[in-house]
Scaffold this motif. Structure first.
Motif, PDB file in Angstrom:
ATOM      1  N   SER A  70       0.848  -1.180   0.045  1.00 43.08           N
ATOM      2  CA  SER A  70       0.040   0.154  -0.039  1.00 43.08           C
ATOM      3  C   SER A  70       0.858   1.363   0.141  1.00 43.08           C
ATOM      4  N   ASP A  71       2.175   1.160   0.174  1.00 42.65           N
ATOM      5  CA  ASP A  71       2.968   2.446   0.189  1.00 42.65           C
ATOM      6  C   ASP A  71       2.969   2.957  -1.092  1.00 42.65           C
ATOM      7  N   TYR A  72       2.923   4.178  -1.183  1.00 45.03           N
ATOM      8  CA  TYR A  72       3.286   5.025  -2.339  1.00 45.03           C
ATOM      9  C   TYR A  72       5.027   5.334  -2.118  1.00 45.03           C
ATOM     10  N   VAL A  74       8.639   6.800  -3.324  1.00 50.42           N
ATOM     11  CA  VAL A  74       9.135   7.833  -3.878  1.00 50.42           C
ATOM     12  C   VAL A  74      10.718   7.493  -3.946  1.00 50.42           C
ATOM     13  N   HIS A  91       1.949  17.928  -5.674  1.00 47.35           N
ATOM     14  CA  HIS A  91       1.955  16.064  -5.847  1.00 47.35           C
ATOM     15  C   HIS A  91       1.686  15.578  -4.543  1.00 47.35           C
ATOM     16  N   LEU A  95      -1.669  13.446  -3.747  1.00 49.69           N
ATOM     17  CA  LEU A  95      -1.659  11.859  -2.952  1.00 49.69           C
ATOM     18  C   LEU A  95      -2.723  11.967  -1.977  1.00 49.69           C
ATOM     19  N   LYS A 100      -3.848   8.238  -0.724  1.00 51.60           N
ATOM     20  CA  LYS A 100      -2.687   7.611  -0.337  1.00 51.60           C
ATOM     21  C   LYS A 100      -2.065   7.946   1.021  1.00 51.60           C
ATOM     22  N   ARG A 120      10.166  -0.581  -8.495  1.00 47.29           N
ATOM     23  CA  ARG A 120       9.030  -0.400  -7.353  1.00 47.29           C
ATOM     24  C   ARG A 120       8.626   0.847  -7.192  1.00 47.29           C
ATOM     25  N   ALA A 121       9.256   1.637  -7.493  1.00 47.61           N
ATOM     26  CA  ALA A 121       8.980   3.134  -7.257  1.00 47.61           C
ATOM     27  C   ALA A 121       7.985   3.753  -8.412  1.00 47.61           C
ATOM     28  N   ASP A 122       6.773   4.333  -7.433  1.00 38.26           N
ATOM     29  CA  ASP A 122       5.899   5.062  -8.146  1.00 38.26           C
ATOM     30  C   ASP A 122       6.204   6.401  -8.866  1.00 38.26           C
ATOM     31  N   LEU A 123       7.096   6.907  -7.945  1.00 38.48           N
ATOM     32  CA  LEU A 123       7.754   8.095  -8.546  1.00 38.48           C
ATOM     33  C   LEU A 123       9.339   8.227  -8.283  1.00 38.48           C
ATOM     34  N   LYS A 124      10.028   8.507  -9.274  1.00 33.47           N
ATOM     35  CA  LYS A 124      11.554   8.512  -9.337  1.00 33.47           C
ATOM     36  C   LYS A 124      11.944   9.980  -9.086  1.00 33.47           C
TER      37      LYS A 124
END
Length: 159
Positions: A70-72, A74, A91, A95, A100, A120-124
């Motif tokens: 469930s983690d977002y 970054v 941003h 979320l 989130k 795995r990152a939702d955002l780099k």
């Protein structure tokens, strides 16, 4: 919002720990902050490229064990997306609005992140094309998270 900073390595110098403590205290009114340190894998002198990849892979496995579905996530990466402070605040606000509630920031070790963690990152996210010590990045990250919350709340500090 729950914010977790997952960082490879320990902060040895008191001045870094003092700065982290200060921003942790400031962030207490905006979020629940958790800082988790991941053991830095040993690297022999004059390592080969394979040795470096093995270290990143070992640290990556330790990082991935701490991430919940469930983690977002970054990840902080040189080749990530660059945001202004205002865009980071925007941003983070999006979320929150989208439900989130758990955001996890990942700071790799001196060699960076494994491909698996990056995938795995939702955002780099990139703070700069320059390379910074990972200890310093913790302070810079917490300051920017604090700044983002101040921007979201329309409170003085940002400029």
């Amino acid at each position: 919002m729950n914010i977790t900073v997952l960082a490879v390595g320990k902060l040895k110098e008191k001045y870094w720990r003092d700065a982290i403590d200060e921003y942790s205290k400031r962030l207490g009114r905006f979020c629940r902050l958790n800082i988790t340190e991941i053991r830095e894998s040993p690297l022999r002198a004059n390592p080969s490229a394979a040795d470096e990849e093995a270290v990143k892979a070992a640290e990556g496995r330790d990082i991935l064990e701490k991430i919940r579905p469930s983690d977002y996530v970054v990840s902080l990466e040189i080749n990530g997306k660059s945001f202004s402070s205002e865009k980071l605040a925007e941003h983070m606000e999006k979320l929150t609005i989208s439900g989130k509630s758990s955001v996890l920031f990942v700071i790799g070790g001196s060699l960076g992140l494994s491909r698996e963690v990056s995938a795995r990152a939702d955002l780099k996210l990139s703070f700069s094309a320059m390379t910074f010590p990972h200890q310093m990045m913790r302070v810079i990250l917490l300051e920017q998270i604090y700044r983002a919350f101040k921007i979201m709340k329309n409170e003085a500090y940002h400029k």
